[in-house]
Design a protein around this motif. Structure first.
Motif, PDB file in Angstrom:
ATOM      1  N   ALA A 142       6.472   9.084   3.730  1.00 23.76           N
ATOM      2  CA  ALA A 142       7.763   8.455   4.176  1.00 23.76           C
ATOM      3  C   ALA A 142       7.907   7.229   4.635  1.00 23.76           C
ATOM      4  O   ALA A 142       8.455   6.170   4.273  1.00 23.76           O
ATOM      5  CB  ALA A 142       8.414   9.407   5.276  1.00 23.76           C
ATOM      6  N   ASP A 143       6.583   6.750   5.185  1.00 23.33           N
ATOM      7  CA  ASP A 143       6.264   5.390   5.809  1.00 23.33           C
ATOM      8  C   ASP A 143       6.372   4.330   4.717  1.00 23.33           C
ATOM      9  O   ASP A 143       7.026   3.322   4.543  1.00 23.33           O
ATOM     10  CB  ASP A 143       5.216   5.400   6.771  1.00 23.33           C
ATOM     11  CG  ASP A 143       5.362   6.306   7.829  1.00 23.33           C
ATOM     12  OD1 ASP A 143       6.269   6.777   8.331  1.00 23.33           O
ATOM     13  OD2 ASP A 143       4.258   6.537   8.539  1.00 23.33           O
ATOM     14  N   SER A 144       5.503   4.578   3.829  1.00 28.23           N
ATOM     15  CA  SER A 144       5.239   3.709   2.712  1.00 28.23           C
ATOM     16  C   SER A 144       6.430   3.752   1.617  1.00 28.23           C
ATOM     17  O   SER A 144       6.526   2.663   1.200  1.00 28.23           O
ATOM     18  CB  SER A 144       3.904   3.749   1.948  1.00 28.23           C
ATOM     19  OG  SER A 144       4.030   5.143   1.220  1.00 28.23           O
ATOM     20  N   VAL A 145       7.035   4.602   1.585  1.00 33.01           N
ATOM     21  CA  VAL A 145       8.235   4.796   0.765  1.00 33.01           C
ATOM     22  C   VAL A 145       9.341   3.906   1.274  1.00 33.01           C
ATOM     23  O   VAL A 145      10.163   2.936   0.456  1.00 33.01           O
ATOM     24  CB  VAL A 145       8.863   5.901   0.339  1.00 33.01           C
ATOM     25  CG1 VAL A 145       9.880   6.292  -0.315  1.00 33.01           C
ATOM     26  CG2 VAL A 145       7.737   6.816  -0.510  1.00 33.01           C
ATOM     27  N   CYS A 146       9.501   4.175   2.583  1.00 33.84           N
ATOM     28  CA  CYS A 146      10.610   3.256   3.366  1.00 33.84           C
ATOM     29  C   CYS A 146      10.231   1.782   3.011  1.00 33.84           C
ATOM     30  O   CYS A 146      10.849   0.997   3.048  1.00 33.84           O
ATOM     31  CB  CYS A 146      10.680   3.839   4.769  1.00 33.84           C
ATOM     32  SG  CYS A 146      11.526   2.670   5.944  1.00 33.84           S
ATOM     33  N   LEU A 147       9.032   1.260   3.432  1.00 35.57           N
ATOM     34  CA  LEU A 147       8.500   0.219   3.574  1.00 35.57           C
ATOM     35  C   LEU A 147       8.560  -0.662   2.093  1.00 35.57           C
ATOM     36  O   LEU A 147       9.345  -1.710   1.879  1.00 35.57           O
ATOM     37  CB  LEU A 147       6.825  -0.027   3.930  1.00 35.57           C
ATOM     38  CG  LEU A 147       6.423  -1.380   3.533  1.00 35.57           C
ATOM     39  CD1 LEU A 147       6.938  -2.499   4.401  1.00 35.57           C
ATOM     40  CD2 LEU A 147       4.815  -1.488   3.615  1.00 35.57           C
ATOM     41  N   ALA A 174       0.792  -0.978  -0.098  1.00 36.81           N
ATOM     42  CA  ALA A 174       0.093  -0.204  -0.012  1.00 36.81           C
ATOM     43  C   ALA A 174       0.921   1.249   0.014  1.00 36.81           C
ATOM     44  O   ALA A 174       1.596   1.335   0.934  1.00 36.81           O
ATOM     45  CB  ALA A 174      -0.753   0.004   1.216  1.00 36.81           C
ATOM     46  N   LEU A 175       0.866   1.777  -0.999  1.00 36.62           N
ATOM     47  CA  LEU A 175       1.830   2.999  -1.337  1.00 36.62           C
ATOM     48  C   LEU A 175       1.330   4.340  -1.358  1.00 36.62           C
ATOM     49  O   LEU A 175       0.467   4.563  -2.204  1.00 36.62           O
ATOM     50  CB  LEU A 175       2.611   2.773  -2.647  1.00 36.62           C
ATOM     51  CG  LEU A 175       3.694   3.806  -3.012  1.00 36.62           C
ATOM     52  CD1 LEU A 175       4.967   3.912  -2.086  1.00 36.62           C
ATOM     53  CD2 LEU A 175       4.574   3.610  -4.382  1.00 36.62           C
ATOM     54  N   SER A 176       1.342   5.189  -0.372  1.00 38.76           N
ATOM     55  CA  SER A 176       0.687   6.463  -0.239  1.00 38.76           C
ATOM     56  C   SER A 176       1.536   7.547  -0.886  1.00 38.76           C
ATOM     57  O   SER A 176       1.142   8.529  -1.648  1.00 38.76           O
ATOM     58  CB  SER A 176       0.381   6.911   1.108  1.00 38.76           C
ATOM     59  OG  SER A 176       1.782   7.189   1.957  1.00 38.76           O
ATOM     60  N   GLY A 177       2.787   7.200  -0.884  1.00 39.00           N
ATOM     61  CA  GLY A 177       3.893   8.112  -1.271  1.00 39.00           C
ATOM     62  C   GLY A 177       4.545   8.876  -0.301  1.00 39.00           C
ATOM     63  O   GLY A 177       5.553   9.578  -0.451  1.00 39.00           O
ATOM     64  N   ALA A 227       0.220  -0.623  -5.025  1.00 41.61           N
ATOM     65  CA  ALA A 227      -0.832   0.069  -5.175  1.00 41.61           C
ATOM     66  C   ALA A 227      -1.172   1.386  -4.493  1.00 41.61           C
ATOM     67  O   ALA A 227      -0.857   1.671  -3.310  1.00 41.61           O
ATOM     68  CB  ALA A 227      -2.179  -0.888  -4.885  1.00 41.61           C
ATOM     69  N   HIS A 228      -1.798   1.987  -5.069  1.00 44.49           N
ATOM     70  CA  HIS A 228      -2.290   3.662  -4.502  1.00 44.49           C
ATOM     71  C   HIS A 228      -3.442   4.205  -4.852  1.00 44.49           C
ATOM     72  O   HIS A 228      -3.939   3.914  -6.224  1.00 44.49           O
ATOM     73  CB  HIS A 228      -1.141   4.727  -5.284  1.00 44.49           C
ATOM     74  CG  HIS A 228      -1.274   6.042  -4.899  1.00 44.49           C
ATOM     75  ND1 HIS A 228      -0.925   6.673  -3.780  1.00 44.49           N
ATOM     76  CD2 HIS A 228      -2.048   7.053  -5.279  1.00 44.49           C
ATOM     77  CE1 HIS A 228      -1.227   7.815  -3.640  1.00 44.49           C
ATOM     78  NE2 HIS A 228      -2.084   8.190  -4.503  1.00 44.49           N
ATOM     79  N   LEU A 229      -4.189   4.349  -4.036  1.00 53.46           N
ATOM     80  CA  LEU A 229      -5.775   4.946  -4.079  1.00 53.46           C
ATOM     81  C   LEU A 229      -5.578   6.310  -3.714  1.00 53.46           C
ATOM     82  O   LEU A 229      -5.107   7.064  -2.729  1.00 53.46           O
ATOM     83  CB  LEU A 229      -6.701   4.450  -3.010  1.00 53.46           C
ATOM     84  CG  LEU A 229      -8.150   4.802  -3.298  1.00 53.46           C
ATOM     85  CD1 LEU A 229      -8.585   4.348  -4.740  1.00 53.46           C
ATOM     86  CD2 LEU A 229      -8.919   4.535  -2.247  1.00 53.46           C
TER      87      LEU A 229
END
Length: 338
Positions: A36-41, A31-34, A59-61
């Motif tokens: 810092a947390d999701s980019v790091c993951l 689950a990629l929001s863009g 995936a991004h919503l």
């Protein structure tokens, strides 16, 4: 002192192994929001995919809440996946409209829309795991929020590393280390301007309450709250396991019986905390795993234990609990009318 990117990588690899998050051959959708947390993951999992032999995509919503800023986040997420050479799935959902139609908060409507989208992507493309970027600070915030709502020991367990097919590999990583990781790896990320607003309860806890506690009472409050969550989870696992074993002994011995029934004499012999868990298990057998009555509903069922045949309590979503000849009967109002 922040950890190095390699130290964080080793910590996450250990957490994956210890909690059984990813197995060889898995197909993981991030689950990629863009942010810092999701980019790091995403970067961490890309570094681990060959070592652990799994496939990865993102995936991004777009929630259509923040206008040009939301579109910027979507474009960056797509660009990042192109750079990493992984599949990318995106969709737009008018969350403000959905929230208004359903009469719920945009926060809740957005969460439901996200997980619906992720589930559809998984089903269509064969992904069996969804990785979200919940971190240690998120877990601490959740503990505080649940304390303020009067939660029990189960709620104190807060966010778990794994729930069904949803995994959270960086749950043990603090936000400070996530930002340090991104800086050390030269990873760009987007900042959601609404994170600094205090309209939502979580933002108030994150931006005001936790910093106040860190400054005035306990500089290590995030770790302290997560330790509390770990302790509660261990105790809850024991208590719930005991309740589940007991449940098999006091419910109806008849196979596939409808409605679900529990022996009242047995219920009266156990402590209230166990009794409430037995009531919850029975209720969920009828209504489904997500069914969550409030304390007032448990009290109404407990009050039936000293009542005669014919007494009843009506719980949310049409669940009815009847007293019948020494048994508590759990049945939907619709089934009772049949």
């Amino acid at each position: 002192m922040s950890k190095t990117d390699n130290e964080i990588l080793l910590d996450v690899k250990a957490a994956i192994a210890e909690n059984g998050l990813i197995e060889k051959g898995d197909k993981v959708l991030v689950a990629l929001s863009g942010g810092a947390d999701s980019v790091c993951l995403l970067d961490l999992l890309c570094r681990l995919r060959n070592k652990l032999s799994f496939d990865i995509a993102a995936a991004h919503l777009n929630h259509m809440i923040r206008g040009d800023e939301a579109n910027r986040d979507e474009a960056y997420a797509a660009e990042l996946c192109t750079q990493l050479d992984i599949p990318f799935y995106a969709e737009r959902s008018d969350v403000p409209r959905i929230a208004k139609e359903k009469g719920v908060s945009e926060e809740l409507a957005g969460r439901e829309a996200r997980y619906d989208f992720f589930a559809r992507v998984c089903q269509k493309n064969g992904f069996n795991k969804i990785a979200t970027a919940h971190n240690k600070n998120d877990r601490a915030e959740t503990v505080l929020m649940r304390i303020m709502r009067g939660t029990g020991i189960d709620g104190l367990g807060s966010i778990k590393y794994k729930r069904d097919n949803i995994i959270r590999p960086i749950l043990g990583v603090e936000r400070e280390d996530i930002e340090s990781y991104c800086a050390e790896r030269n990873l760009k990320f987007c900042t959601d301007s609404t994170n600094f607003e205090s309209e939502y309860t979580r933002n108030k806890v994150r931006n005001e309450l936790l910093p106040m506690i860190e400054k005035n009472f306990n500089p290590g409050i995030v770790s302290t709250l997560c330790q509390l969550a770990d302790n509660a989870s261990e105790d809850a696992a024991f208590i719930n396991g005991y309740a589940e074993r007991l449940y098999r002994r006091i419910n109806s011995p008849l196979p596939k019986r409808k409605p679900v029934v529990l022996d009242i004499k047995s219920l009266k012999l156990v402590e209230k905390s166990i009794r409430n868990r037995l009531i919850l298990i029975a209720a969920r057998e009828v209504m489904g795993d997500g069914y969550s009555p409030e304390r007032v509903h448990f009290e109404s069922v407990n009050a039936l234990l000293d009542k005669e045949t014919g007494a009843a309590a009506v719980l949310p979503s049409g669940l009815r609990v009847n007293v019948k000849y020494g048994w508590l009967e759990f049945i939907t109002e619709a089934e009772e009318r049949e």
